[in-house]
Design an enzyme around this catalytic site. Structure first.
Site, short mmCIF file in Angstrom:
data_model
loop_
_atom_site.label_atom_id
_atom_site.label_comp_id
_atom_site.label_asym_id
_atom_site.label_seq_id
_atom_site.Cartn_x
_atom_site.Cartn_y
_atom_site.Cartn_z
N GLU A 165 0.81 -1.23 0.00
CA GLU A 165 0.00 0.00 0.00
C GLU A 165 0.85 1.28 0.00
OE1 GLU A 165 -1.63 -2.72 0.61
OE2 GLU A 165 -3.64 -2.22 -0.06
N TYR A 167 3.45 1.93 1.94
CA TYR A 167 4.05 2.30 3.23
C TYR A 167 5.56 2.05 3.22
CZ TYR A 167 -0.61 3.02 5.18
OH TYR A 167 -1.86 3.51 5.44
N ARG A 215 2.62 -8.66 4.32
CA ARG A 215 1.67 -8.09 3.34
C ARG A 215 2.47 -7.47 2.21
NH1 ARG A 215 -3.45 -4.79 4.45
NH2 ARG A 215 -4.25 -4.51 2.35
N HIS A 253 -1.45 3.96 -1.72
CA HIS A 253 -2.50 4.91 -1.37
C HIS A 253 -2.52 6.10 -2.34
CE1 HIS A 253 -4.08 2.78 1.92
NE2 HIS A 253 -3.11 3.02 2.78
N GLN A 340 -18.25 5.28 3.73
CA GLN A 340 -18.78 6.48 4.36
C GLN A 340 -18.59 6.54 5.87
OE1 GLN A 340 -22.43 6.53 1.50
NE2 GLN A 340 -22.71 8.18 2.94
P1 NAP Z 1 -26.81 17.86 -1.69
O1 NAP Z 1 -25.60 17.03 -1.59
O2 NAP Z 1 -27.20 18.74 -0.57
O3 NAP Z 1 -26.66 18.73 -3.02
C1 NAP Z 1 -27.63 19.61 -3.45
C2 NAP Z 1 -27.12 20.36 -4.67
O4 NAP Z 1 -28.13 21.25 -5.08
C3 NAP Z 1 -25.90 21.18 -4.41
O5 NAP Z 1 -25.02 21.01 -5.49
C4 NAP Z 1 -26.41 22.60 -4.31
O6 NAP Z 1 -25.39 23.40 -4.85
C5 NAP Z 1 -27.65 22.57 -5.16
N1 NAP Z 1 -28.72 23.45 -4.68
C6 NAP Z 1 -29.13 23.62 -3.40
N2 NAP Z 1 -30.17 24.49 -3.38
C7 NAP Z 1 -30.41 24.85 -4.63
C8 NAP Z 1 -31.35 25.73 -5.23
N3 NAP Z 1 -32.24 26.40 -4.51
N4 NAP Z 1 -31.30 25.90 -6.56
C9 NAP Z 1 -30.40 25.24 -7.31
N5 NAP Z 1 -29.48 24.40 -6.80
C10 NAP Z 1 -29.50 24.21 -5.47
O7 NAP Z 1 -28.08 16.99 -1.97
P2 NAP Z 1 -28.29 15.78 -2.95
O8 NAP Z 1 -27.38 15.79 -4.12
O9 NAP Z 1 -29.76 15.81 -3.20
O10 NAP Z 1 -27.94 14.54 -2.09
C11 NAP Z 1 -28.64 14.28 -0.89
C12 NAP Z 1 -27.79 13.48 0.02
O11 NAP Z 1 -27.68 12.17 -0.46
C13 NAP Z 1 -26.39 14.06 0.12
O12 NAP Z 1 -26.23 14.80 1.30
C14 NAP Z 1 -25.52 12.88 0.13
O13 NAP Z 1 -24.94 12.66 1.39
C15 NAP Z 1 -26.42 11.69 -0.20
N6 NAP Z 1 -25.83 11.04 -1.35
C16 NAP Z 1 -24.58 10.56 -1.22
C17 NAP Z 1 -24.00 9.98 -2.27
C18 NAP Z 1 -22.62 9.42 -2.15
O14 NAP Z 1 -22.05 9.06 -3.12
N7 NAP Z 1 -22.05 9.31 -0.98
C19 NAP Z 1 -24.64 9.87 -3.46
C20 NAP Z 1 -25.91 10.38 -3.57
C21 NAP Z 1 -26.49 10.98 -2.49
P3 NAP Z 1 -25.42 25.00 -4.90
O15 NAP Z 1 -26.17 25.41 -3.67
O16 NAP Z 1 -23.98 25.38 -4.92
O17 NAP Z 1 -26.10 25.32 -6.17
FE1 SF4 Z 2 -17.54 0.80 5.45
FE2 SF4 Z 2 -19.84 -0.17 6.33
FE3 SF4 Z 2 -19.75 1.19 4.02
FE4 SF4 Z 2 -18.72 -1.28 4.25
S1 SF4 Z 2 -20.87 -0.69 4.42
S2 SF4 Z 2 -17.75 0.45 3.30
S3 SF4 Z 2 -17.89 -1.21 6.30
S4 SF4 Z 2 -19.32 2.00 6.06
#
Ligand code: NAP
Ligand code: SF4
Length: 674
Positions: A165, A167, A215, A253, A340
């Site tokens: 990795e 290291y 490893r 990494h 996450q």
């Molecule tokens: P979000 O992450 O809060 O993004 C919302 C987007 O909309 C931002 O880009 C924001 O950017 C824009 N926005 C906010 N208010 C707005 C408005 N009034 N007019 C136009 N644009 C606006 O929400 P999301 O994309 O709906 O996702 C929801 C949650 O799902 C996220 O918090 C995330 O944690 C989760 N999620 C995670 C993943 C992942 O891969 N880990 C994938 C999908 C969803 P600006 O305000 O700069 O325009």
């Molecule tokens: Fe990490 Fe749990 Fe997501 Fe697996 S499911 S990657 S252990 S947070």
């Protein structure tokens, strides 16, 4: 007869026998640094109780300069040895075996005191390392040997020496980081000298009857990485120096190729380990993206390794092995490889846990006990928050009814699972279904609930999720505008030129969906071509000479946000770069700092900054709104209006920054207290 005969077969190491072929790989949890050794012990004891063949601890520093960060844990004092003994005793009481990983970070240490073969700064650390002189190198070896001896004193069954990795030991192996011309560098033989010397001296010091895992990086995935010939030579030398087992490391990494994220196909690198089979006579372990007993069994029956390593799956479910052995594989909580709550937490200095299993690393704090006052619990909304509350409450002995308007459980995960590279979400939704049924939850799908329907319940839980935020862009009612639900759930027709409004997690997901017809995660060869992974026997470090060769994008996509920062900056620490790189490969234009002026038949009109400068048209066929979400609280409000109390959880509680991690954590903790 078990379905997993190879996975569950014992492994005889001569002086000791492992009860099966499953290794819990090393993960740094940040638990040790908190000093609550009962908690550390219970974390590992739970995994031992769950039947895993051998546990590897998180990396322990051999000395201050080798710690991943200042103050990283290690066996430095008698108290440290006593603390670790508490852990090993508890694991042994549960019938488990445990080895301690010795991790010297070298130039990856987040510390101004970091040391390395040469003063080559790492791209993932702000600190340039100090070049070690010959005396300094001898000190590092001595410290690693001392650490191994102390591990034995602390009751460990062995050690794993981290040599992959990217290291410290790995840094000696390649010219990328080793520019020395003395006896520790200059030729492949001299670059290999340090890891071999370490294994030899550790073996001499700990005696013959102590597990010593090395490893070994089998595919560096960096420029000027090792050749396959060098990998095999090192493996043979490590065996000769006294290693008991060789474990697989994949990628440094700093590599710009994902190796464990959700979008990496399952068992994506088992073919690399397979190349080593037959070259050495000690057992070989393979790893990366193995998360079900079926995949583990398949890897072993394909002759890719003698044993498999899984790390994150043991956060998701400590009982993985016992459930597999008892024919209860469908009950194994699946690791969806999202990072996450584990790696993203670790790198942020937070305690590691798991999105699917909030009990991970919280074993002594959250206990699911039987209730002595069973209640009628009504839960509305079968997304992650509602489902996990229902399962946990029902397991505790409550009578639980779970309602949802939709015809399936899983809520927004059913949209996420449509996204290329997020196929693991299918498994999570299937697990929800299995566990709801097992726990005896009364599941009422296709059911619209109104406040009066909840009159008889002792506890009412509202987990009704979110609704899309209305960005109020003039012209958004036009026929060329859809939202993410129309696209991901209802498969709305989307033109070839698209503007995506909102660059949050969902905007990124939708963009990936729009540029990718078939998911490369389903097809290993396509995925390797996309990321430029080659065969390490043909190309140094396994980097394909032609680099990344992604398929042409399905659509021309522009992803926009109003914030002036780089789009995607707030995505997960360990996965955000993968999403950004994926979209870049597919030619997605990412634009920040815009105002949405209006939409018409020609496309989306935008301007820049507060002064609304540089007005221009983004000529597109379709505009997809992904502007975030708001809590769906209408039912909660109706209950409140009629004076009925309820618990509001998940997106219905707080929509901003909502993800399944927070929803599940909140649901489980609520159910534990009901
Ligand atoms: P979000 O992450 O809060 O993004 C919302 C987007 O909309 C931002 O880009 C924001 O950017 C824009 N926005 C906010 N208010 C707005 C408005 N009034 N007019 C136009 N644009 C606006 O929400 P999301 O994309 O709906 O996702 C929801 C949650 O799902 C996220 O918090 C995330 O944690 C989760 N999620 C995670 C993943 C992942 O891969 N880990 C994938 C999908 C969803 P600006 O305000 O700069 O325009
Ligand atoms: Fe990490 Fe749990 Fe997501 Fe697996 S499911 S990657 S252990 S947070």
């Amino acid at each position: 007869m078990t379905s997993y005969p190879r996975l569950l077969a014992p492994l005889d190491l001569g002086f000791t026998t492992l009860k099966n072929r499953v290794l819990m790989g090393s993960m740094h949890t940040n638990l040790e640094e908190r000093g609550d050794w009962n908690r550390v012990a219970e974390f590992y004891a739970a995994r031992a109780r769950g039947g895993v063949g051998l546990i590897v601890t998180g990396g322990m520093a051999p000395n201050a300069e080798g710690g991943v960060f200042p103050g990283a844990g290690g066996l430095f004092s008698d108290k440290d040895i006593a603390d670790h003994h508490y852990v090993t005793d508890r694991v042994h009481e549960e019938g488990g075996k445990i080895v301690m990983q010795i991790l010297h970070a070298g130039r990856y240490a987040y510390s101004p005191d970091c040391v390395a073969p040469s003063p080559v700064k790492s791209p993932i650390s702000p600190f340039p390392p100090k070049e070690l002189d010959a005396v300094g190198i001898e000190k590092q070896i001595a410290d690693i040997v001392t650490s191994a001896c102390r591990a034995r004193e602390a009751g460990y069954d062995g050690v794993e020496i981290m040599g992959s990795e990217g290291y410290f030991l790995n840094q000696f192996l390649v010219t990328h980081t080793n520019k020395r011309e003395d006896e520790w560098g200059g030729s492949p033989e001299k670059r290999m000298r340090l890891p071999i010397e370490v294994v030899k001296r550790v073996r001499e010091a700990v005696g013959a009857d102590f597990i010593l895992i090395y490893r070994l990086s089998m595919i560096d995935l960096i420029p000027n990485g090792q050749t396959w010939e060098e990998v095999v030579t090192l493996a043979k030398a490590v065996e000769a120096a006294g290693a008991t087992i060789i474990n697989t490391g994949i990628g440094w990494h700093e590599a710009r190729i994902p190796t464990i994220a959700t979008s990496v196909p399952r068992r994506a690198f088992s073919w690399v380990t397979k190349k080593l089979m037959g070259e050495v006579s000690i057992p070989v372990i393979t790893s990366n993206r193995i998360n079900t007993p079926e995949v583990g069994e398949e890897v072993l029956s394909d002759g890719c390794a003698d044993m498999i390593s899984m790390a994150r799956p043991f956060l998701a479910d400590p009982d993985f092995v016992n459930k597999a052995a008892e024919g209860r594989g469908a009950e194994i909580a699946p690791c969806i490889a999202c990072n996450q709550a584990c790696l993203d937490h670790t790198f942020a200095g937070k305690l590691t846990t798991c999105l699917v299993n909030p009990l991970a690393c919280h074993e002594t704090e959250i206990e699911i006990t039987q209730t002595n006052a069973p209640k009628n619990v009504a839960i509305v909304g079968a997304g992650p928050a509602g489902v996990m509350t229902a399962i946990t409450a029902a397991e505790r002995g409550h009578q639980v009814t779970l309602y949802d308007r939709a015809g399936q459980v899983g809520g927004q995960l059913n949209m996420a699972k449509q996204v290329p590279g997020k196929e693991e979400f299918h498994g999570l939704v299937a697990w929800f279904e299995t566990m709801l049924s097992k726990a005896g939850v009364d599941l009422r799908l296709n059911t619209n609930v109104v406040a009066q329907d909840l009159d008889g319940a002792d506890e009412v839980i509202i987990a009704t999720g979110v609704t899309p935020r209305d960005p109020q862009i003039p012209g958004q009612d036009g026929p060329n505008v859809v939202n993410y639900i129309d696209v991901l759930r209802d498969r709305a027709v989307v033109g070839k030129r698209v503007a995506v409004v909102g660059a949050g997690g969902i905007g990124f997901d939708v963009s990936e969906f729009l540029v990718t017809e078939d998911s490369p995660a389903e097809d290993l060869e396509a995925w390797k071509a996309e990321w430029g992974v080659g065969d390490p026997s043909e190309t140094r470090g396994g980097l394909h000479p032609e680099g990344s060769q992604p398929d042409a994008p399905e659509r021309e996509v522009t992803l926009l946000q109003r914030k002036a920062e780089k789009p995607g900056r707030r995505l997960g620490k360990t996965t955000g770069w993968i999403h950004r790189a994926t979209l870049k490969m597919k030619g997605v234009k990412m634009v920040g700092g815009v105002n949405y002026e209006r939409i018409d038949a020609d496309g989306l009109h935008v301007s820049e900054g507060e002064a609304r400068e540089n007005p221009r048209l983004i000529a597109v066929d379709t505009i997809v709104l992904c502007a975030g979400q708001l809590p769906e609280r209408s039912l909660a409000d109706a209950l409140e209006a009629k004076g009925q109390s309820c618990h509001v959880i998940g997106g219905a509680d707080v929509a901003s920054e909502l993800d399944a991690k927070r929803a599940i954590n909140q649901g489980v903790r609520l159910a534990v207290g009901l």
